[in-house]
Write a protein that holds these residues in place. Structure first.
Motif, mmCIF file in Angstrom:
data_model
loop_
_atom_site.group_PDB
_atom_site.id
_atom_site.type_symbol
_atom_site.label_atom_id
_atom_site.label_comp_id
_atom_site.label_asym_id
_atom_site.label_seq_id
_atom_site.Cartn_x
_atom_site.Cartn_y
_atom_site.Cartn_z
ATOM 1 N N VAL A 1 29.937 48.306 56.483
ATOM 2 C CA VAL A 1 31.318 48.410 56.642
ATOM 3 C C VAL A 1 31.639 49.506 57.743
ATOM 4 C CG1 VAL A 1 33.343 49.064 55.167
ATOM 5 C CG2 VAL A 1 31.581 47.598 54.070
ATOM 6 N N ALA A 2 32.314 49.152 58.540
ATOM 7 C CA ALA A 2 32.445 50.143 59.705
ATOM 8 C C ALA A 2 33.977 50.202 59.836
ATOM 9 C CB ALA A 2 31.858 49.520 61.156
ATOM 10 N N ASP A 3 34.456 51.671 60.077
ATOM 11 C CA ASP A 3 35.892 51.879 60.091
ATOM 12 C C ASP A 3 36.109 52.808 61.285
ATOM 13 O OD1 ASP A 3 35.845 54.533 59.290
ATOM 14 O OD2 ASP A 3 35.233 53.784 57.365
ATOM 15 N N THR A 4 37.323 52.661 61.785
ATOM 16 C CA THR A 4 37.875 53.507 63.066
ATOM 17 C C THR A 4 38.563 54.903 62.367
ATOM 18 O OG1 THR A 4 39.752 52.301 63.170
ATOM 19 C CG2 THR A 4 37.958 51.748 64.475
ATOM 20 N N GLY A 5 38.185 55.327 61.177
ATOM 21 C CA GLY A 5 38.829 56.423 60.437
ATOM 22 C C GLY A 5 38.253 57.719 60.887
ATOM 23 N N ASP A 6 38.501 58.554 59.874
ATOM 24 C CA ASP A 6 38.210 60.154 60.078
ATOM 25 C C ASP A 6 36.696 60.391 60.497
ATOM 26 O OD1 ASP A 6 40.559 60.340 58.645
ATOM 27 O OD2 ASP A 6 39.723 60.505 56.772
ATOM 28 N N GLY A 7 35.955 59.417 59.913
ATOM 29 C CA GLY A 7 34.389 59.767 60.350
ATOM 30 C C GLY A 7 33.858 60.979 59.445
ATOM 31 N N PHE A 8 32.879 61.625 59.748
ATOM 32 C CA PHE A 8 32.174 62.814 59.146
ATOM 33 C C PHE A 8 31.270 63.450 60.067
ATOM 34 C CE2 PHE A 8 30.119 59.100 57.255
ATOM 35 C CZ PHE A 8 28.826 59.285 57.622
ATOM 36 N N ASP A 9 30.804 64.656 59.696
ATOM 37 C CA ASP A 9 29.819 65.087 60.545
ATOM 38 C C ASP A 9 28.525 64.636 60.101
ATOM 39 O OD1 ASP A 9 28.233 67.386 61.475
ATOM 40 O OD2 ASP A 9 29.206 68.929 60.929
ATOM 41 N N PRO A 10 27.562 64.341 61.101
ATOM 42 C CA PRO A 10 26.322 63.377 61.021
ATOM 43 C C PRO A 10 25.521 64.580 60.233
ATOM 44 C CG PRO A 10 26.952 63.497 63.235
ATOM 45 C CD PRO A 10 27.950 64.343 62.519
ATOM 46 N N VAL A 11 25.552 65.787 59.999
ATOM 47 C CA VAL A 11 24.713 66.453 59.023
ATOM 48 C C VAL A 11 24.976 66.209 57.631
ATOM 49 C CG1 VAL A 11 23.990 68.174 60.903
ATOM 50 C CG2 VAL A 11 25.964 68.637 59.494
ATOM 51 N N GLU A 12 26.034 65.929 57.310
ATOM 52 C CA GLU A 12 26.608 65.339 55.954
ATOM 53 C C GLU A 12 26.093 64.175 55.436
ATOM 54 O OE1 GLU A 12 29.559 67.206 53.966
ATOM 55 O OE2 GLU A 12 28.109 68.556 54.664
ATOM 56 N N ALA A 13 25.589 63.334 56.427
ATOM 57 C CA ALA A 13 25.525 61.880 56.209
ATOM 58 C C ALA A 13 24.530 61.605 54.879
ATOM 59 C CB ALA A 13 24.408 61.265 57.225
ATOM 60 N N ASP A 14 23.436 62.630 54.410
ATOM 61 C CA ASP A 14 22.878 62.298 53.500
ATOM 62 C C ASP A 14 23.435 62.865 51.954
ATOM 63 O OD1 ASP A 14 20.774 60.936 54.400
ATOM 64 O OD2 ASP A 14 19.331 62.468 54.758
ATOM 65 N N ARG A 15 24.176 64.196 52.396
ATOM 66 C CA ARG A 15 24.807 64.605 51.062
ATOM 67 C C ARG A 15 25.949 63.855 50.584
ATOM 68 N NH1 ARG A 15 26.929 70.210 51.666
ATOM 69 N NH2 ARG A 15 26.773 70.096 49.406
ATOM 70 N N LEU A 16 26.541 62.826 51.229
ATOM 71 C CA LEU A 16 27.655 61.852 50.749
ATOM 72 C C LEU A 16 27.127 61.399 49.662
ATOM 73 C CD1 LEU A 16 29.049 60.445 53.966
ATOM 74 C CD2 LEU A 16 29.854 62.429 52.963
ATOM 75 N N PHE A 17 25.872 60.978 49.472
ATOM 76 C CA PHE A 17 25.425 60.223 48.432
ATOM 77 C C PHE A 17 25.260 61.097 47.175
ATOM 78 C CE2 PHE A 17 24.374 58.069 52.208
ATOM 79 C CZ PHE A 17 25.065 56.690 51.786
ATOM 80 N N VAL B 1 26.344 56.428 58.957
ATOM 81 C CA VAL B 1 26.409 57.106 60.147
ATOM 82 C C VAL B 1 27.864 57.365 60.610
ATOM 83 C CG1 VAL B 1 26.032 56.627 62.475
ATOM 84 C CG2 VAL B 1 24.746 55.587 60.954
ATOM 85 N N GLY B 2 28.128 58.565 60.951
ATOM 86 C CA GLY B 2 29.402 58.804 61.401
ATOM 87 C C GLY B 2 29.708 60.116 62.355
ATOM 88 N N HIS B 3 30.830 60.048 62.853
ATOM 89 C CA HIS B 3 31.229 61.236 63.702
ATOM 90 C C HIS B 3 32.532 61.586 63.439
ATOM 91 C CE1 HIS B 3 27.400 61.149 66.109
ATOM 92 N NE2 HIS B 3 27.473 59.955 65.990
ATOM 93 N N PRO B 4 33.027 63.089 63.440
ATOM 94 C CA PRO B 4 34.123 63.226 63.075
ATOM 95 C C PRO B 4 35.298 62.811 64.231
ATOM 96 C CG PRO B 4 32.827 65.313 63.317
ATOM 97 C CD PRO B 4 31.938 64.000 63.624
ATOM 98 N N GLY B 5 36.234 62.218 63.540
ATOM 99 C CA GLY B 5 37.106 61.622 64.292
ATOM 100 C C GLY B 5 37.023 60.148 65.032
ATOM 101 N N ARG B 6 35.776 59.733 64.841
ATOM 102 C CA ARG B 6 35.254 58.418 65.468
ATOM 103 C C ARG B 6 34.836 57.243 64.465
ATOM 104 N NH1 ARG B 6 31.560 61.183 69.320
ATOM 105 N NH2 ARG B 6 30.308 59.139 69.382
ATOM 106 N N GLY B 7 35.347 57.437 63.201
ATOM 107 C CA GLY B 7 34.845 56.593 62.413
ATOM 108 C C GLY B 7 33.444 56.565 61.849
ATOM 109 N N ALA B 8 33.223 55.806 60.775
ATOM 110 C CA ALA B 8 32.006 55.928 59.921
ATOM 111 C C ALA B 8 31.614 54.487 59.682
ATOM 112 C CB ALA B 8 32.270 56.471 58.506
ATOM 113 N N SER B 9 30.486 54.313 59.425
ATOM 114 C CA SER B 9 29.902 52.839 59.078
ATOM 115 C C SER B 9 28.620 53.110 58.189
ATOM 116 C CB SER B 9 29.244 52.237 60.423
ATOM 117 O OG SER B 9 27.939 52.666 60.637
#
Ligand SMILES: Nc1ncnc2c1ncn2[C@@H]1O[C@H](COP(=O)(O)OP(=O)(O)OP(=O)(O)O)[C@@H](O)[C@H]1O
Ligand SMILES: [Mg+2]
Length: 416
Positions: free
Chosen positions: A342-358, A393-401
Motif C-alpha cells: 500500500v503506497a501513498d503520496t502523503g505525509d511520509g515519515f522519517d526513515p529512522v522511525e520505520a521500525d518504531r511505527l510497529f 518505507v517512507g520519507h517526510p513529505g514524499r509518501g509512505a509504502s
C-alpha cells in the motif's frame, strides 16, 4: 518448509538455550586458559631465573673437570681453548663469543637452538685473565613446559566438555520458565476465546430475534438503530473471538485447510471498495493493481481483512486532498510469497522511525488524540502469526509504502 508460530517460539527457546550454553562454555574456557597462561608464565619466569643464576655461578666458581649436571665449562686462556674433561656438545664452544669477551671484558648471554634442544650460554671474564664459557642444556626445563602445556590443553578440553554440559543444563533451567509462560499464555487465549464463543453467539442470536421483533413491532426508529448497532458490535466481538481461535489452530497446525485458504486478491479488492467513499471525499485516487487469478494464502480471513484495512485507513488518513494511494499485489521473485503493497503520496515519515511505527502505542507527531498507535502493532502480530513479514518505507513529505509478504499456499502445500 512452512513453520508455525509455535515452531518459531520453539526455535526462539532453542536459540536462547544455545546462547546460554555458549556463554557458560566461553566463560569456563576463558577461565581455564587464563589459569593455564598464568601458570605457564610463572613457570617460564622461574626456570629462566634459575638457569641464569646457575650459569653465572658455574662460570664463576665451577671447575671445567667437574661441572654441575647438564652444564659444560670451557675456558679460553692465551688464545687456547681448554674444553674440559667432558667434551662440549656439537657446535660448542662459541668461539666468537669467547674472543669477543676476551677483547671487551663484557659478559655475553645467548640462547642457541641446536642438537634438538635449547642451550643457554654465558661467556664472561674469569680469574687470571681467562675467559669462561658456561653452556647449559635446558631440555628438561623445555620438557616440563611441554608437559604443562599438554596438561592445560587436556584441562581445556575437559573444561569445554563440562562447560557444554553445564551450559545445556543451566540453559534448560533458565529457559524453562519462558517456554512455560509462552505455553500458558497461548492456552489462556485459546481457552478464554473458546469459553466466550458460546455466550457471544447466544447474545447475537437473541439480538437478531429482538431486531426482527422490533421491526414487526412499532418501535421508534432510534431504538431500532440502536439495536442494529448493538448487533453489529456483537457480531464484531464474535469475529474477534473466532479470529483468536483460528489463529491458535493455525499456530498449532499450519497444514492448509480449505476453510483457511484466503484469496488475497479478492480480499484486497473488497478492502479498496470499502475505502472508496472516504477516498472520494478527499479526492484521493485509489487504485488496485493485481495479476489475474487468485493469490491464495493460508490464514484467518477476518484478521487479514483487518490488516489490509488498517494499511488503507492509515494511508487515507495521511494522504492530503488530491493525493494518490495504490494497492499493488504481486508474486515475489523468486516465487513463494505474495507481496501486498500500500503506497501513498502523503505525509511520509522519517526513515529512522520505520521500525518504531510497529511498536505498541507509537504514534507519529501529527497523530490526533483519537489515535492509539496500536493499528500497525496489531497488524504485525497478525502478519507474523501468518508466517509473514511487514516492511515500511517512507520519507517526510514524499509518501509512505507498507509491504506485507505472506507465503503463497501453492508453495506451502509443496513443503516450502
Ligand atoms: N501511511 C502512512 N503515512 C505516514 N505515516 C504513517 C502511515 N501509516 C502509519 N503512519 C505512522 O505510524 C504511526 C502508527 O500507526 P498506527 O496505525 O499503529 O497508529 P495510529 O494510526 O496512529 O492509531 P490507531 O491505528 O491505533 O488508531 C502513525 O501515528 C503515523 O505516524
Ligand atoms: Mg492506524
Amino acid at each position: 518448509m512452512t513453520c508455525s508460530a509455535a515452531d518459531i517460539e520453539r526455535a526462539l527457546i532453542r536459540r536462547t538455550r544455545l546462547r546460554v550454553s555458549a556463554l557458560v562454555a566461553v566463560v569456563i574456557t576463558v577461565l581455564v586458559l587464563a589459569v593455564g597462561a598464568v601458570g605457564y608464565q610463572v613457570m617460564v619466569h622461574t626456570q629462566d631465573n634459575q638457569i641464569a643464576s646457575e650459569l653465572r655461578s658455574s662460570a664463576e666458581n665451577g671447575a671445567p673437570a667437574t661441572p654441575p649436571g647438564c652444564t659444560w665449562l670451557v675456558a679460553l686462556d692465551d688464545g687456547v681453548v681448554h674444553p674440559g674433561i667432558v667434551p662440549a656438545p656439537r657446535g660448542f664452544p662459541l668461539r666468537a663469543d669467547l674472543d669477543a669477551v676476551q677483547a671487551t671484558g663484557v659478559a655475553v648471554d645467548r640462547t642457541v637452538a641446536a642438537n634438538g634442544t635449547e642451550y643457554r650460554v654465558r661467556t664472561q671474564p674469569g680469574a687470571g685473565g681467562r675467559t669462561v664459557q658456561a653452556i647449559f642444556d635446558a631440555r628438561y626445563q623445555l620438557a616440563d613446559r611441554h608437559h604443562l602445556l599438554l596438561a592445560v590443553l587436556i584441562a581445556e578440553l575437559g573444561g569445554l566438555l563440562a562447560a557444554a554440559l553445564t551450559g545445556l543444563l543451566v540453559g534448560r533451567h533458565a529457559v524453562a520458565p519462558l517456554a512455560e509462560a509462552l505455553d500458558k499464555q497461548r492456552r489462556f487465549v485459546t481457552d478464554a476465546s473458546h469459553e466466550l464463543r458460546t455466550p457471544i453467539t447466544q447474545a447475537y442470536t437473541r439480538l437478531q430475534l429482538l431486531v426482527r421483533r422490533a421491526a414487526a413491532a412499532d418501535l421508534p426508529a432510534e431504538h431500532r438503530d440502536g439495536l442494529d448497532r448493538l448487533a453489529t458490535s456483537i457480531r464484531g466481538l464474535g469475529e474477534v473471538v473466532e479470529d483468536l481461535l483460528l489463529s491458535a489452530r493455525l499456530a498449532a497446525d499450519p497444514t492448509p485447510r480449505r476453510d483457511m485458504l484466503v484469496d488475497l486478491a479478492e480480499l484486497a479488492s473488497a478492502a479498496v471498495a470499502r475505502e472508496c467513499d472516504r477516498a472520494d471525499e478527499k479526492r484521493i485516487t485509489l487504485s488496485l493493481e493485481r495479476p489475474p487469478g487468485p493469490l491464495t494464502v493460508l490464514g484467518v480471513e477476518t484478521a487479514l481483512r483487518r490488516a489490509v484495512g488498517e494499511l488503507l485507513a492509515n494511508a487515507v488518513r495521511h494522504t492530503p486532498e488530491g493525493g494518490r494511494i495504490e494497492l499493488r499485489l504481486a508474486r515475489s521473485v523468486p516465487p513463494g510469497e505474495i507481496e501486498l503493497t500500500v503506497a501513498d503520496t502523503g505525509d511520509g515519515f522519517d526513515p529512522v522511525e520505520a521500525d518504531r511505527l510497529f511498536e505498541r502505542f507509537h504514534r507519529g507527531p501529527s497523530a490526533s488524540e483519537r489515535r492509539f498507535g496500536l493499528g500497525l502493532a496489531l497488524l504485525r502480530e497478525v502478519v507474523t502469526s501468518h508466517n509473514g513479514t511487514i516492511e515500511a518505507v517512507g520519507h517526510p513529505g514524499r509518501g509512505a509504502s507498507f509491504t506485507l509478504r505472506l507465503p503463497e499456499v501453492a508453495s506451502v502445500a509443496h513443503g516450502r
